[in-house]
Enzyme design. Structure first.
Site, PDB file in Angstrom:
ATOM      1  N   LYS A  21       0.803  -1.369   0.131  1.00  0.00           N
ATOM      2  CA  LYS A  21      -0.030   0.141   0.005  1.00  0.00           C
ATOM      3  C   LYS A  21       0.877   1.050  -0.005  1.00  0.00           C
ATOM      4  O   LYS A  21       0.575   2.196  -0.725  1.00  0.00           O
ATOM      5  CB  LYS A  21      -0.939   0.069   1.234  1.00  0.00           C
ATOM      6  CG  LYS A  21      -2.132  -0.606   1.239  1.00  0.00           C
ATOM      7  CD  LYS A  21      -2.810  -0.170   2.713  1.00  0.00           C
ATOM      8  CE  LYS A  21      -2.067  -0.744   3.732  1.00  0.00           C
ATOM      9  NZ  LYS A  21      -2.150  -0.714   4.778  1.00  0.00           N
ATOM     10  N   ARG A  96      -9.323   1.763   9.631  1.00  0.00           N
ATOM     11  CA  ARG A  96      -8.899   0.366   9.673  1.00  0.00           C
ATOM     12  C   ARG A  96     -10.001  -0.237  10.303  1.00  0.00           C
ATOM     13  O   ARG A  96      -9.998  -1.612  10.559  1.00  0.00           O
ATOM     14  CB  ARG A  96      -7.637   0.335  10.667  1.00  0.00           C
ATOM     15  CG  ARG A  96      -6.614  -0.358   9.875  1.00  0.00           C
ATOM     16  CD  ARG A  96      -5.356  -0.140  10.775  1.00  0.00           C
ATOM     17  NE  ARG A  96      -4.351  -0.708  10.499  1.00  0.00           N
ATOM     18  CZ  ARG A  96      -3.165  -0.583  10.085  1.00  0.00           C
ATOM     19  NH1 ARG A  96      -3.073   0.808   9.710  1.00  0.00           N
ATOM     20  NH2 ARG A  96      -1.818  -1.001   9.857  1.00  0.00           N
ATOM     21  N   ARG A 130      11.516  -6.767   5.077  1.00  0.00           N
ATOM     22  CA  ARG A 130      11.656  -5.393   5.059  1.00  0.00           C
ATOM     23  C   ARG A 130      12.310  -4.640   5.955  1.00  0.00           C
ATOM     24  O   ARG A 130      12.500  -5.171   7.097  1.00  0.00           O
ATOM     25  CB  ARG A 130       9.958  -4.894   5.309  1.00  0.00           C
ATOM     26  CG  ARG A 130       9.968  -3.453   5.013  1.00  0.00           C
ATOM     27  CD  ARG A 130       8.222  -3.192   4.768  1.00  0.00           C
ATOM     28  NE  ARG A 130       7.556  -3.292   6.146  1.00  0.00           N
ATOM     29  CZ  ARG A 130       6.279  -2.813   6.409  1.00  0.00           C
ATOM     30  NH1 ARG A 130       5.686  -2.192   5.206  1.00  0.00           N
ATOM     31  NH2 ARG A 130       5.651  -2.948   7.354  1.00  0.00           N
ATOM     32  N   ARG A 163      11.485  -2.964  11.373  1.00  0.00           N
ATOM     33  CA  ARG A 163      10.730  -2.400  12.291  1.00  0.00           C
ATOM     34  C   ARG A 163      10.087  -3.239  13.301  1.00  0.00           C
ATOM     35  O   ARG A 163      10.067  -4.447  13.163  1.00  0.00           O
ATOM     36  CB  ARG A 163       9.407  -1.765  11.402  1.00  0.00           C
ATOM     37  CG  ARG A 163       9.111  -0.559  11.139  1.00  0.00           C
ATOM     38  CD  ARG A 163       8.132  -0.325   9.983  1.00  0.00           C
ATOM     39  NE  ARG A 163       6.615  -0.654  10.557  1.00  0.00           N
ATOM     40  CZ  ARG A 163       5.555  -0.566   9.890  1.00  0.00           C
ATOM     41  NH1 ARG A 163       5.796   0.137   8.913  1.00  0.00           N
ATOM     42  NH2 ARG A 163       4.458  -1.111  10.245  1.00  0.00           N
ATOM     43  N   ARG A 174      -0.840  -9.281  13.210  1.00  0.00           N
ATOM     44  CA  ARG A 174      -1.538  -8.080  12.445  1.00  0.00           C
ATOM     45  C   ARG A 174      -2.330  -8.482  11.247  1.00  0.00           C
ATOM     46  O   ARG A 174      -3.389  -7.967  10.884  1.00  0.00           O
ATOM     47  CB  ARG A 174      -0.262  -7.220  11.938  1.00  0.00           C
ATOM     48  CG  ARG A 174       0.429  -6.460  13.010  1.00  0.00           C
ATOM     49  CD  ARG A 174       1.769  -5.864  12.666  1.00  0.00           C
ATOM     50  NE  ARG A 174       1.510  -4.936  11.617  1.00  0.00           N
ATOM     51  CZ  ARG A 174       2.631  -4.586  10.815  1.00  0.00           C
ATOM     52  NH1 ARG A 174       3.986  -5.319  10.868  1.00  0.00           N
ATOM     53  NH2 ARG A 174       2.784  -3.620   9.935  1.00  0.00           N
TER      54      ARG A 174
END
Ligand code: AMP
Length: 225
Positions: A21, A96, A130, A163, A174
């Site tokens: 996204k 969300r 990531r 992260r 998540r």
């Protein structure tokens, strides 16, 4: 040459964490000049302030849980009151869950939803590889978008880190949270008759960006009909 008039759109981009996204949003912001509002970035900036609120947010985010709605609504209201987003924006990471979607449609209009489609195995692989720059927050992927020099940001030379919420177990949590809370949001927008465009999340940024942008432009034109 005179530039053709660009119409302005209030858009929401949706898709699971790790669906790409953020990358698609940056592409849209750069190519179509629609300001990208990332709720995750707003929250991470609050965490950096290091005050009481920042510490509270950090604890919740570290666990991969959602921030309470009153805080989120307050932050989004402040951001949407700025001059650069009065007539167009691309919201990423908000709404969300259902109450946030209801709040959004009370304070502003929404012209369309961009839905990023991707399978979960790709997401887990993508998020666990990531990295972000600890200084300027530029995003990397060890396989698909590696830095020129290992562990170092191409832009500012900062140290690349994972992260805290990109740990594989947290990623699964998540994703569960995403499906539980976001399905009602998708239903809500659908019932309101807000048009949706589905775009693939696993496209090749180098070769397929133009296709994605063309797809979005054509869809935007259809919104005006
Ligand atoms: P993101 O960068 O969008 O994956 O967001 C990182 C974290 O920020 C999430 O795991 C949540 O803890 C929090 N967060 C971001 N957006 C929202 C939202 N709209 N509502 C509640 N929490 C959020």
């Amino acid at each position: 040459m005179e530039e053709t008039k660009r119409y302005e759109y209030k858009l929401v981009i949706m898709g699971p964490p790790g669906s790409g996204k953020g990358t698609i949003s940056e592409l849209i912001e750069n190519k179509l000049s629609i300001p990208h509002i990332s709720m995750g970035d707003i929250l991470r900036n609050k965490v950096k302030e290091g005050n009481e609120q920042g510490k509270k947010l950090k604890d919740i985010m570290k666990k991969g849980e959602l921030i309470p709605n009153d805080i989120i609504e307050d932050l989004i209201k402040q951001r949407l009151s700025k001059d650069d987003v009065t007539s167009q924006f691309l919201l990423d990471g908000f709404p969300r869950e259902l109450e946030q979607a209801q709040f959004l449609t009370r304070i502003t209009g929404v012209d369309g939803i961009i839905m990023v489609d991707i399978d979960e195995n790709t997401i887990v692989n993508r998020l666990s590889q990531r990295r972000i720059c600890s200084s300027c927050e530029k995003g990397y992927h060890l396989q698909f978008k590696p830095p020129k020099q290992e562990g170092v940001c191409d832009d500012c030379g900062g140290k690349l880190v994972r992260r805290e919420d990109d740990d594989p177990e947290l990623i699964k949590k998540r994703l569960r949270t995403y499906h539980e809370t976001t399905t009602p949001v998708i239903d809500f927008f659908e019932k309101k008759g807000i048009p949706t465009l589905e775009v693939p999340g696993d496209y090749d940024l180098e070769t397929e960006s133009d296709n994605i942008i063309n797809q979005i432009v054509q869809w935007q034109e259809s919104l005006r009909e």
